[in-house]
Scaffold this motif. Structure first.
Motif, PDB file in Angstrom:
ATOM      1  N   ARG A 163       0.846  -1.204   0.000  1.00  0.00           N
ATOM      2  CA  ARG A 163       0.000   0.000   0.000  1.00  0.00           C
ATOM      3  C   ARG A 163       0.880   1.253   0.000  1.00  0.00           C
ATOM      4  O   ARG A 163       2.066   1.180   0.334  1.00  0.00           O
ATOM      5  CB  ARG A 163      -0.896   0.025   1.246  1.00  0.00           C
ATOM      6  CG  ARG A 163      -1.773  -1.194   1.464  1.00  0.00           C
ATOM      7  CD  ARG A 163      -2.643  -1.004   2.715  1.00  0.00           C
ATOM      8  NE  ARG A 163      -1.844  -0.668   3.877  1.00  0.00           N
ATOM      9  CZ  ARG A 163      -1.366  -1.561   4.739  1.00  0.00           C
ATOM     10  NH1 ARG A 163      -1.614  -2.859   4.583  1.00  0.00           N
ATOM     11  NH2 ARG A 163      -0.635  -1.183   5.772  1.00  0.00           N
ATOM     12  N   GLN A 195      -2.484  -9.866   3.048  1.00  0.00           N
ATOM     13  CA  GLN A 195      -3.844  -9.759   2.504  1.00  0.00           C
ATOM     14  C   GLN A 195      -4.767 -10.583   3.370  1.00  0.00           C
ATOM     15  O   GLN A 195      -4.336 -11.493   4.071  1.00  0.00           O
ATOM     16  CB  GLN A 195      -3.901 -10.262   1.062  1.00  0.00           C
ATOM     17  CG  GLN A 195      -3.592 -11.735   0.902  1.00  0.00           C
ATOM     18  CD  GLN A 195      -3.238 -12.112  -0.533  1.00  0.00           C
ATOM     19  OE1 GLN A 195      -2.563 -11.368  -1.227  1.00  0.00           O
ATOM     20  NE2 GLN A 195      -3.700 -13.268  -0.986  1.00  0.00           N
ATOM     21  N   GLY A 235     -13.295  -8.052   1.705  1.00  0.00           N
ATOM     22  CA  GLY A 235     -13.923  -7.452   0.524  1.00  0.00           C
ATOM     23  C   GLY A 235     -14.788  -6.254   0.878  1.00  0.00           C
ATOM     24  O   GLY A 235     -15.268  -5.541  -0.009  1.00  0.00           O
ATOM     25  N   VAL A 236     -15.031  -6.023   2.169  1.00  0.00           N
ATOM     26  CA  VAL A 236     -15.856  -4.880   2.587  1.00  0.00           C
ATOM     27  C   VAL A 236     -14.982  -3.837   3.292  1.00  0.00           C
ATOM     28  O   VAL A 236     -14.950  -2.668   2.890  1.00  0.00           O
ATOM     29  CB  VAL A 236     -17.013  -5.341   3.512  1.00  0.00           C
ATOM     30  CG1 VAL A 236     -17.863  -4.164   3.952  1.00  0.00           C
ATOM     31  CG2 VAL A 236     -17.881  -6.370   2.788  1.00  0.00           C
ATOM     32  N   ASN A 284     -11.766  -1.687   4.389  1.00  0.00           N
ATOM     33  CA  ASN A 284     -10.693  -1.052   3.606  1.00  0.00           C
ATOM     34  C   ASN A 284     -11.087  -0.870   2.135  1.00  0.00           C
ATOM     35  O   ASN A 284     -10.283  -1.078   1.232  1.00  0.00           O
ATOM     36  CB  ASN A 284      -9.366  -1.819   3.744  1.00  0.00           C
ATOM     37  CG  ASN A 284      -8.168  -0.931   3.415  1.00  0.00           C
ATOM     38  OD1 ASN A 284      -8.303   0.290   3.290  1.00  0.00           O
ATOM     39  ND2 ASN A 284      -7.009  -1.521   3.266  1.00  0.00           N
ATOM     40  N   ASN A 285     -12.363  -0.521   1.933  1.00  0.00           N
ATOM     41  CA  ASN A 285     -12.887  -0.168   0.602  1.00  0.00           C
ATOM     42  C   ASN A 285     -13.723   1.088   0.742  1.00  0.00           C
ATOM     43  O   ASN A 285     -14.329   1.304   1.784  1.00  0.00           O
ATOM     44  CB  ASN A 285     -13.808  -1.274   0.085  1.00  0.00           C
ATOM     45  CG  ASN A 285     -13.044  -2.319  -0.666  1.00  0.00           C
ATOM     46  OD1 ASN A 285     -12.371  -2.023  -1.652  1.00  0.00           O
ATOM     47  ND2 ASN A 285     -13.114  -3.552  -0.197  1.00  0.00           N
ATOM     48  N   ASN A 286     -13.794   1.870  -0.316  1.00  0.00           N
ATOM     49  CA  ASN A 286     -14.637   3.066  -0.290  1.00  0.00           C
ATOM     50  C   ASN A 286     -15.868   2.836  -1.161  1.00  0.00           C
ATOM     51  O   ASN A 286     -15.750   2.739  -2.385  1.00  0.00           O
ATOM     52  CB  ASN A 286     -13.846   4.279  -0.787  1.00  0.00           C
ATOM     53  CG  ASN A 286     -14.673   5.549  -0.711  1.00  0.00           C
ATOM     54  OD1 ASN A 286     -15.815   5.537  -0.237  1.00  0.00           O
ATOM     55  ND2 ASN A 286     -14.098   6.646  -1.159  1.00  0.00           N
ATOM     56  N   PHE A 287     -17.054   2.749  -0.542  1.00  0.00           N
ATOM     57  CA  PHE A 287     -18.288   2.514  -1.310  1.00  0.00           C
ATOM     58  C   PHE A 287     -18.995   3.815  -1.660  1.00  0.00           C
ATOM     59  O   PHE A 287     -20.051   3.794  -2.289  1.00  0.00           O
ATOM     60  CB  PHE A 287     -19.214   1.581  -0.519  1.00  0.00           C
ATOM     61  CG  PHE A 287     -18.602   0.218  -0.320  1.00  0.00           C
ATOM     62  CD1 PHE A 287     -18.547  -0.693  -1.365  1.00  0.00           C
ATOM     63  CD2 PHE A 287     -18.023  -0.133   0.885  1.00  0.00           C
ATOM     64  CE1 PHE A 287     -17.953  -1.937  -1.204  1.00  0.00           C
ATOM     65  CE2 PHE A 287     -17.422  -1.371   1.067  1.00  0.00           C
ATOM     66  CZ  PHE A 287     -17.389  -2.270   0.018  1.00  0.00           C
TER      67      PHE A 287
END
Ligand code: COI
Length: 332
Positions: free
Chosen positions: A9, A53, A266-267, A269-272
């Motif tokens: 990252r 990961q 998959g949810v 550390n993601n920006n929705f």
């Protein structure tokens, strides 16, 4: 010697570059991509692989690494529950982790969230934002008046115990392994049930194993005190989310701080882009509650921890390649 580092990252890159400068004999290749079936070919020609990961390190990925003659896989985190152990063994791949990049980072965050719950600061923040500056009915509780039950007394559990004691809380703990110092202090209870029955706060610090999957389920909640607080900065799978929701609805659980969640991969550390677009209704049910603090697995996320994760994993991989030895080898 060549090491490929996957999933690097932006916040890790400066530390990796510095490590690389300090280790000029090692050719370091890095990619932001995670290690999976689509990217594993990039490892061809490397002597070792460094990764972090949450998605699985599958048998097919490990078989491919094996076929490239790669024997060393160094994870930049603690948990190894996503490594296919059978495939790693079959390919003679040795795995290292970073068991202690900063236990204090996780312990400090855990207690921070507990204090937010006890002092009702999220509620006061909301009230203030809406022009409501009244005190009642949001009267707080004091940690120094409470018994904290620490489940698992590894490095993180022990760091948390020190902080709880600093606040003046009574601490009890459960673990199969007894730390000699804590044993002397008489902190241990004999069974998880005893912990559930006596604790006002349950602070989970165990790794994920087959045995403790959904350890906090309907039966466990039923054995706890009314108005218990639940803290899970460890692994989502320890808590049966449906059972927790029921226990929150009934008031059995007064509040929960969840830095992990069983379906987080998959949810987190993601920006929705907006709350509505978060693709998990159960998670949103929890997030909407003022007495539940959900955070996206950030307890570990400090500068010191990230630096140590990169440095210790790179050092371990280099050591394995050079000597076949590392003090960070994991028994899978
Ligand atoms: C681990 O080190 O296993 C963690 O849970 C932190 C991770 C999100 C980097």
């Amino acid at each position: 010697m060549k090491i490929i580092a996957y999933g690097i990252r932006a916040d890790e890159k400066p530390f990796l570059d510095k490590w690389s400068e300090e280790n000029p004999t090692v050719e370091v290749v890095s990619t932001a991509e995670l290690l999976d079936e689509n990217t594993v070919d990039q490892a061809k020609g490397a002597d070792g692989v460094v990764t972090y990961q949450q998605k699985p390190y599958t048998a097919s990925v490990l078989d491919k690494l094996g076929s490239f003659g790669i024997k060393y896989l160094s994870l930049r985190n603690v948990g190894v529950d996503n490594v296919d152990a059978t495939a790693a063994k079959r390919n003679g791949i040795q795995v290292t982790n970073v068991p202690a990049y900063s236990p204090q980072a996780i312990a400090e965050f855990t207690v921070t969230q507990l204090m937010r719950l006890l002092r009702r600061t999220p509620t006061f923040d909301n009230k203030m934002a809406n022009g409501d500056l009244r005190w009642a009915p949001d009267i707080a509780e004091e940690l120094n008046q409470m018994t904290v039950g620490v489940y698992a007394t590894g490095r993180i559990g022990r760091a948390a115990i020190q902080i709880y004691k600093g606040f003046g809380a009574k601490v009890i703990a459960y673990d199969i392994y007894h730390n000699p110092q804590l044993e002397k202090e008489g902190i241990y209870v004999e069974t998880p049930d005893e912990l559930y029955a006596k604790a006002d706060v349950i602070s989970l610090h165990a790794p994920a194993t087959k045995e403790n999957e959904h350890m906090l389920n309907d039966e466990a909640f039923a054995k706890m005190k009314d108005g218990v607080y639940i803290l899970n900065p460890a692994r989502g799978i320890l808590v049966d989310t449906d059972a927790l929701i029921k226990a929150l609805d009934s008031g059995k659980v007064a509040g929960a701080a969840l830095d992990t969640y069983e379906d987080e991969v998959g949810v987190f550390n993601n920006n929705f882009g907006s709350f509505d677009k978060i693709p998990d209704e159960r998670l949103k049910n929890l997030m909407k509650r003022e007495n539940v603090l959900v955070s996206p697995h950030i307890a570990f996320y400090t500068k010191r921890a990230v630096r140590n994760m990169v440095y210790y994993a790179m050092d371990a991989n280099k050591s394995l390649i050079e000597t076949g030895q590392s003090d960070k080898l994991v028994e899978l």
